[in-house]
Design a protein around this motif. Sequence first.
Motif, PDB file in Angstrom:
ATOM      1  N   ASP A 148      91.291  81.737 -24.185  1.00 52.32           N
ATOM      2  CA  ASP A 148      91.076  80.267 -24.231  1.00 52.32           C
ATOM      3  C   ASP A 148      89.570  79.961 -24.073  1.00 52.32           C
ATOM      4  O   ASP A 148      89.292  78.806 -24.015  1.00 52.32           O
ATOM      5  N   SER A 201      82.433  71.916 -21.478  1.00 58.73           N
ATOM      6  CA  SER A 201      81.215  72.858 -21.979  1.00 58.73           C
ATOM      7  C   SER A 201      80.473  73.259 -20.683  1.00 58.73           C
ATOM      8  O   SER A 201      80.424  72.404 -19.774  1.00 58.73           O
ATOM      9  N   LEU A 260      84.080  76.166 -23.195  1.00 60.58           N
ATOM     10  CA  LEU A 260      82.965  76.634 -24.206  1.00 60.58           C
ATOM     11  C   LEU A 260      81.905  77.119 -22.864  1.00 60.58           C
ATOM     12  O   LEU A 260      81.603  76.204 -22.527  1.00 60.58           O
ATOM     13  N   ASP A 318      90.630  75.902 -23.034  1.00 59.57           N
ATOM     14  CA  ASP A 318      89.687  75.269 -23.994  1.00 59.57           C
ATOM     15  C   ASP A 318      88.283  75.197 -23.400  1.00 59.57           C
ATOM     16  O   ASP A 318      87.852  74.182 -23.422  1.00 59.57           O
ATOM     17  N   ARG A 356      85.397  80.284 -25.297  1.00 64.12           N
ATOM     18  CA  ARG A 356      84.499  80.561 -26.385  1.00 64.12           C
ATOM     19  C   ARG A 356      83.418  80.949 -25.443  1.00 64.12           C
ATOM     20  O   ARG A 356      82.823  80.194 -24.870  1.00 64.12           O
ATOM     21  N   VAL A 357      82.856  81.999 -25.698  1.00 64.64           N
ATOM     22  CA  VAL A 357      81.751  82.505 -25.027  1.00 64.64           C
ATOM     23  C   VAL A 357      80.623  82.973 -25.791  1.00 64.64           C
ATOM     24  O   VAL A 357      80.482  83.463 -26.802  1.00 64.64           O
ATOM     25  N   ILE A 358      79.269  82.327 -25.177  1.00 70.41           N
ATOM     26  CA  ILE A 358      78.013  82.283 -25.987  1.00 70.41           C
ATOM     27  C   ILE A 358      77.072  82.865 -24.971  1.00 70.41           C
ATOM     28  O   ILE A 358      76.865  82.559 -23.953  1.00 70.41           O
TER      29      ILE A 358
END
Length: 254
Positions: free
Chosen positions: A134, A94, A117, A115, A136-138
């Motif tokens: 691969d 993360s 974040l 994988d 996950r973008v916030i």
Amino acid sequence: MSQTLRHPEILDLARRGGKVTVEDLARHFGVTHQTIRRDLAELAEAGRLERVHGGAVLPSGTTNIAYEERRRLNGEAKAAMGRACAGLIPPGSSLFLGIGTSTEAVARELLGHRDLLVVTNNINVAGILLASPDARVILAGGTIRRSDGGLVGPLAVQTIRRFRFDMAVIGCSALDDAGDLLDFDLQEVEVSQALLAQSRRTILVADHSKLQRNAPVRVASLADLATLVTDRPLAPDLAACCRDWETEVVVAPA
């Protein structure tokens, strides 16, 4: 005219006009563009000027240079630092990526990581990482800074405080010889300081030009960070401080 005589006159022209161009200086002195580029490079190395596309400007201690100009500065060094920094980030992490052209270079090197974040307050970083299947973008909330696509303000800080990141990668506008990270925007500084509290490991990515600049707002000290990724060895005194602080210094290979 010799180099010794050109340099003071180049600085005088920059003070009067705010910016000098290679084209105008070559014409003014009757020398080649290559000669002027070498003059500007030496003045920038000494911290007297800042290189921008096609010329140079006076270094500022109160306002940052334009984003497009920053993107062009030290491109090869930033790419090397991006690779070195990405090598420190394991798959499955993360991660927070902050504002700046150096963090954007890191994002490009993370496209092959699996994988991840990634939370970011940098619209440009989010755009780069959307190419990775691969990651996950916030995108953090906040007020969009039109000059560079950064998100700042209380909403950005609130978003950060909802996470506990494995790692955070930040940039800075300047790094002084005492090891203090400096910036121009108080709201951006507040974001960076929130990151220090919410990250298990914080990495600063800063090329050598940051040691030749000044900015008015203190972010933190290198003593507060786990790692500095840069493109040239530090001055002996600052390198000794980093050893005392147990701050790892990674010099990216050219």
